[in-house]
Design a protein around this motif. Structure first.
Motif, PDB file in Angstrom:
ATOM      1  N   SER A   1       0.854  -1.183   0.000  1.00 36.15           N
ATOM      2  CA  SER A   1       0.000   0.000   0.000  1.00 36.15           C
ATOM      3  C   SER A   1       0.893   1.237   0.000  1.00 36.15           C
ATOM      4  CB  SER A   1      -0.925   0.017   1.214  1.00 36.15           C
ATOM      5  OG  SER A   1      -0.183   0.105   2.401  1.00 36.15           O
TER       6      SER A   1
ATOM      7  N   ARG B   1       0.505   5.560  -0.002  1.00 36.46           N
ATOM      8  CA  ARG B   1      -0.341   6.754   0.065  1.00 36.46           C
ATOM      9  C   ARG B   1       0.495   7.968  -0.318  1.00 36.46           C
ATOM     10  NH1 ARG B   1      -5.192   6.401   3.507  1.00 36.46           N
ATOM     11  NH2 ARG B   1      -5.350   4.221   4.108  1.00 36.46           N
TER      12      ARG B   1
ATOM     13  N   SER C   1      -3.953   7.091  -3.417  1.00 35.60           N
ATOM     14  CA  SER C   1      -3.465   5.939  -2.658  1.00 35.60           C
ATOM     15  C   SER C   1      -3.536   4.710  -3.568  1.00 35.60           C
ATOM     16  CB  SER C   1      -4.292   5.721  -1.396  1.00 35.60           C
ATOM     17  OG  SER C   1      -5.621   5.442  -1.708  1.00 35.60           O
TER      18      SER C   1
ATOM     19  N   TYR D   1      -3.207   0.385  -3.522  1.00 38.18           N
ATOM     20  CA  TYR D   1      -3.194  -0.824  -2.708  1.00 38.18           C
ATOM     21  C   TYR D   1      -3.171  -2.030  -3.633  1.00 38.18           C
ATOM     22  CZ  TYR D   1      -4.648  -4.391   0.563  1.00 38.18           C
ATOM     23  OH  TYR D   1      -4.707  -5.532   1.310  1.00 38.18           O
TER      24      TYR D   1
END
Length: 73
Positions: free
Chosen positions: A39, A41, A46, A48
């Motif tokens: 992940s 950000r 963001s 994932y």
């Protein structure tokens, strides 16, 4: 076979929703947080990528389908 697999998936989802609602909120809290789940950000986005969870799910389903196929024949 495909319809049966879909019904099993729907029943499993309903079971997980009921378990979360009636007292087991951390039943699958670990899923999605495995070591190979990436992940990132940034400031405006963001990202994932659940690689570890996908590999685990693939291995479990492969084993289940192998045994299912072996016992059906």
């Amino acid at each position: 076979m495909l319809v049966l697999s879909g019904l099993v998936a729907v029943l499993a989802g309903l079971l997980l929703l009921a378990a979360q609602k009636y007292g087991f909120p951390d039943l699958l809290n670990w899923f999605g947080k495995l070591p190979l789940d990436f992940s990132f950000r940034g400031e405006r986005f963001s990202f994932y990528f659940p690689l570890g969870s996908s590999l685990l799910l693939s291995a479990v389903l492969s084993i289940l389908f192998y045994f299912f196929n072996k016992f059906i024949r």
